[in-house]
Design a protein around this motif. Structure first.
Motif, PDB file in Angstrom:
ATOM      1  N   GLU A 158      -7.793 -42.144   0.088  1.00  0.00           N
ATOM      2  CA  GLU A 158      -6.685 -41.190   0.000  1.00  0.00           C
ATOM      3  C   GLU A 158      -7.043 -39.992  -0.873  1.00  0.00           C
ATOM      4  OE1 GLU A 158      -3.492 -43.502  -1.447  1.00  0.00           O
ATOM      5  OE2 GLU A 158      -3.110 -44.556   0.449  1.00  0.00           O
ATOM      6  N   ALA A 159      -7.751 -40.246  -1.994  1.00  0.00           N
ATOM      7  CA  ALA A 159      -8.144 -39.139  -2.869  1.00  0.00           C
ATOM      8  C   ALA A 159      -9.114 -38.195  -2.167  1.00  0.00           C
ATOM      9  CB  ALA A 159      -8.761 -39.690  -4.154  1.00  0.00           C
ATOM     10  N   ARG A 160     -10.057 -38.739  -1.400  1.00  0.00           N
ATOM     11  CA  ARG A 160     -11.021 -37.890  -0.694  1.00  0.00           C
ATOM     12  C   ARG A 160     -10.354 -37.141   0.456  1.00  0.00           C
ATOM     13  NH1 ARG A 160     -16.359 -41.934  -0.507  1.00  0.00           N
ATOM     14  NH2 ARG A 160     -16.917 -41.648  -2.714  1.00  0.00           N
ATOM     15  N   ALA A 161      -9.362 -37.767   1.093  1.00  0.00           N
ATOM     16  CA  ALA A 161      -8.639 -37.061   2.161  1.00  0.00           C
ATOM     17  C   ALA A 161      -7.863 -35.881   1.596  1.00  0.00           C
ATOM     18  CB  ALA A 161      -7.710 -38.029   2.886  1.00  0.00           C
ATOM     19  N   GLU A 162      -7.255 -36.056   0.427  1.00  0.00           N
ATOM     20  CA  GLU A 162      -6.543 -34.943  -0.201  1.00  0.00           C
ATOM     21  C   GLU A 162      -7.498 -33.836  -0.629  1.00  0.00           C
ATOM     22  OE1 GLU A 162      -4.321 -36.539  -3.381  1.00  0.00           O
ATOM     23  OE2 GLU A 162      -2.885 -37.628  -2.102  1.00  0.00           O
ATOM     24  N   GLY A 164     -10.200 -33.043   0.964  1.00  0.00           N
ATOM     25  CA  GLY A 164     -10.793 -32.430   2.151  1.00  0.00           C
ATOM     26  C   GLY A 164     -12.270 -32.716   2.320  1.00  0.00           C
ATOM     27  N   VAL A 165     -12.731 -33.917   1.876  1.00  0.00           N
ATOM     28  CA  VAL A 165     -14.130 -34.292   2.030  1.00  0.00           C
ATOM     29  C   VAL A 165     -14.204 -35.593   2.824  1.00  0.00           C
ATOM     30  CG1 VAL A 165     -14.887 -33.123  -0.074  1.00  0.00           C
ATOM     31  CG2 VAL A 165     -14.110 -35.493  -0.192  1.00  0.00           C
ATOM     32  N   CYS A 166     -15.423 -35.964   3.192  1.00  0.00           N
ATOM     33  CA  CYS A 166     -15.656 -37.177   3.978  1.00  0.00           C
ATOM     34  C   CYS A 166     -15.162 -38.396   3.198  1.00  0.00           C
ATOM     35  CB  CYS A 166     -17.138 -37.305   4.306  1.00  0.00           C
ATOM     36  SG  CYS A 166     -17.608 -38.863   5.105  1.00  0.00           S
ATOM     37  N   SER A 167     -14.396 -39.263   3.852  1.00  0.00           N
ATOM     38  CA  SER A 167     -13.866 -40.443   3.179  1.00  0.00           C
ATOM     39  C   SER A 167     -14.922 -41.513   2.961  1.00  0.00           C
ATOM     40  CB  SER A 167     -12.731 -41.043   4.017  1.00  0.00           C
ATOM     41  OG  SER A 167     -13.198 -41.453   5.295  1.00  0.00           O
ATOM     42  N   GLU A 176     -13.993 -32.010  12.729  1.00  0.00           N
ATOM     43  CA  GLU A 176     -12.651 -31.589  13.115  1.00  0.00           C
ATOM     44  C   GLU A 176     -11.895 -32.744  13.777  1.00  0.00           C
ATOM     45  OE1 GLU A 176     -10.465 -28.107  15.785  1.00  0.00           O
ATOM     46  OE2 GLU A 176     -12.660 -28.243  15.674  1.00  0.00           O
ATOM     47  N   GLY A 177     -10.738 -33.034  13.247  1.00  0.00           N
ATOM     48  CA  GLY A 177      -9.920 -34.111  13.781  1.00  0.00           C
ATOM     49  C   GLY A 177     -10.320 -35.495  13.323  1.00  0.00           C
ATOM     50  N   GLY A 178     -11.276 -35.618  12.395  1.00  0.00           N
ATOM     51  CA  GLY A 178     -11.730 -36.915  11.909  1.00  0.00           C
ATOM     52  C   GLY A 178     -11.634 -37.030  10.401  1.00  0.00           C
ATOM     53  N   ALA A 179     -12.019 -38.187   9.881  1.00  0.00           N
ATOM     54  CA  ALA A 179     -11.971 -38.430   8.441  1.00  0.00           C
ATOM     55  C   ALA A 179     -13.352 -38.529   7.822  1.00  0.00           C
ATOM     56  CB  ALA A 179     -11.196 -39.714   8.150  1.00  0.00           C
ATOM     57  N   THR A 180     -14.422 -38.601   8.635  1.00  0.00           N
ATOM     58  CA  THR A 180     -15.779 -38.713   8.122  1.00  0.00           C
ATOM     59  C   THR A 180     -16.628 -37.548   8.643  1.00  0.00           C
ATOM     60  OG1 THR A 180     -16.414 -40.122   9.996  1.00  0.00           O
ATOM     61  CG2 THR A 180     -15.651 -41.222   7.988  1.00  0.00           C
ATOM     62  N   CYS A 181     -17.721 -37.290   7.940  1.00  0.00           N
ATOM     63  CA  CYS A 181     -18.638 -36.232   8.367  1.00  0.00           C
ATOM     64  C   CYS A 181     -19.497 -36.743   9.518  1.00  0.00           C
ATOM     65  CB  CYS A 181     -19.505 -35.783   7.188  1.00  0.00           C
ATOM     66  SG  CYS A 181     -20.526 -37.096   6.483  1.00  0.00           S
ATOM     67  N   ARG A 182     -20.255 -35.846  10.137  1.00  0.00           N
ATOM     68  CA  ARG A 182     -21.055 -36.227  11.301  1.00  0.00           C
ATOM     69  C   ARG A 182     -22.166 -37.221  10.969  1.00  0.00           C
ATOM     70  NH1 ARG A 182     -21.187 -34.686  16.324  1.00  0.00           N
ATOM     71  NH2 ARG A 182     -19.666 -33.056  15.863  1.00  0.00           N
ATOM     72  N   PRO A 183     -22.961 -37.037   9.878  1.00  0.00           N
ATOM     73  CA  PRO A 183     -23.992 -38.046   9.570  1.00  0.00           C
ATOM     74  C   PRO A 183     -23.404 -39.435   9.327  1.00  0.00           C
ATOM     75  CG  PRO A 183     -24.439 -36.020   8.380  1.00  0.00           C
ATOM     76  CD  PRO A 183     -23.098 -35.854   8.993  1.00  0.00           C
TER      77      PRO A 183
END
Length: 339
Positions: A158-162, A164-167, A176-183
């Motif tokens: 929740e802290a990482r979502a607030e 704006g970084v990869c969870s 875009e539209g996800g919660a994790t980065c591409r790697p």
């Protein structure tokens, strides 16, 4: 003059002792002798403390010689817990380390740097010993450790979502539209594909690793749950995306094998053709039923089921001797249709 009733005498003695102790503490004196101030961070003075220690050693020696336990273990354990809680609360209120009580505590922590490092080293050593012995979570309670880990993971996500970084890694922005980065997403998908392939090879459910009743990828329970909670729109969108990715790469859209420009490889194309109507024949459709009056030749219908045709007889007031019920199912359908 002592009181005759021993219970009343004890109660009065306790009241007198408590009153005298409170007066001596208010005056800053030792509550035991009332002659000099107590030691720093202690409740009694030095001479009284020495006499108390000597009396305790003598008492322990007598108990040891008699073969009796030194103390009541349950009572001692309860007293020590209360004492440690009081000591910890006092040190936390002073802003010092709750372990040593001398050094200032770290920011947003309860221990100083030295005590914290000692505790971490002890935890690492205990965890390594327990792991070598075959215990999980350092020998701690498995359910409580998993519960606390889930709570910590949810708070971190929740802290990482607030922020704006990869969870997952907390360092890169998510897609875009996800919660994790591409790697991180590619790493997770690769691990899921490997796990899926391993469970499929072992003929286990790819979701819960339970046994499957047939050659499918889900057990009966997971198949029902997936059907109830499925999202066909998202699945269809991903299927279309995968289709065009494989077409652009010149690979089979079914098995991802080289297709040399075609939409399917030779094996998948043959399997698709053998499943089609051109190879297996015309499917058998459900027949329709028609009611024909023998006297007038009038046809009523068609009806989807024979029960509806019989209901029409009752509605029109006709008997089975006055009509004929025919269906349009071909006689040779069972020889040329699906089996």
């Amino acid at each position: 003059m002592p009181h005759k009733d021993p219970e009343v005498r004890r109660a009065r003695d306790r009241e007198r002792f408590a009153r005298r102790t409170a007066e001596r503490r208010a005056a800053g004196l030792c509550p035991k002798c009332g002659k000099q101030p107590p030691e720093p961070d202690r409740s009694i003075c030095q001479p009284c403390a020495e006499r108390a220690r000597a009396a305790g050693r003598a008492r322990d020696a007598r108990l040891r010689a008699a073969g009796k336990p030194r103390r009541n273990k349950e009572k001692t354990r309860a007293y020590e817990r209360k004492r440690v809680r009081r000591q910890t609360a006092k040190r936390a209120a002073r802003g010092v380390c709750t372990k040593c009580g001398t050094n200032p505590a770290e920011a947003s922590r309860r221990l100083c740097e030295s005590c914290a490092e000692k505790r971490r080293e002890a935890d690492r050593r205990r965890y390594a010993n327990a792991k070598a012995a075959g215990f999980k979570y350092g020998g701690k309670n498995i359910e409580s450790k998993r519960r606390s880990a889930r709570v910590a993971t949810r708070k971190r996500r929740e802290a990482r979502a607030e922020a704006g970084v990869c969870s997952r890694c907390g360092s890169r922005p998510p897609v875009e539209g996800g919660a994790t980065c591409r790697p991180c997403r590619e790493t997770r998908q690769e691990a899921e594909r490997e796990l899926y392939a391993a469970r499929r090879a072992a003929r286990l459910c790819t979701r819960c690793s339970g046994p499957t009743t047939d050659l499918g990828s889900r057990c009966a329970r997971c198949a029902v749950l997936e059907a109830e909670r499925g999202r066909p729109g998202r699945k269809n969108a991903r299927s279309r995306e995968r289709y065009w990715e494989r077409r652009a790469a010149g690979r089979c859209t079914d098995c991802n094998a080289p297709s040399h420009g075609a939409s399917r490889c030779e094996a998948c194309a043959r399997r698709s053709y053998e499943r089609s109507d051109f190879f297996r024949g015309i499917p058998v459709w459900d027949p329709s039923f028609t009611v024909i009056e023998l006297a007038t030749g009038e046809a009523r219908g068609p009806f989807d089921t024979e029960a509806e045709a019989v209901a029409e007889l009752a509605f029109a007031g006709l008997s089975f001797d006055e009509v004929e019920i025919v269906n349009d199912a071909p006689v040779t359908a069972r020889f040329a249709a699906w089996v």
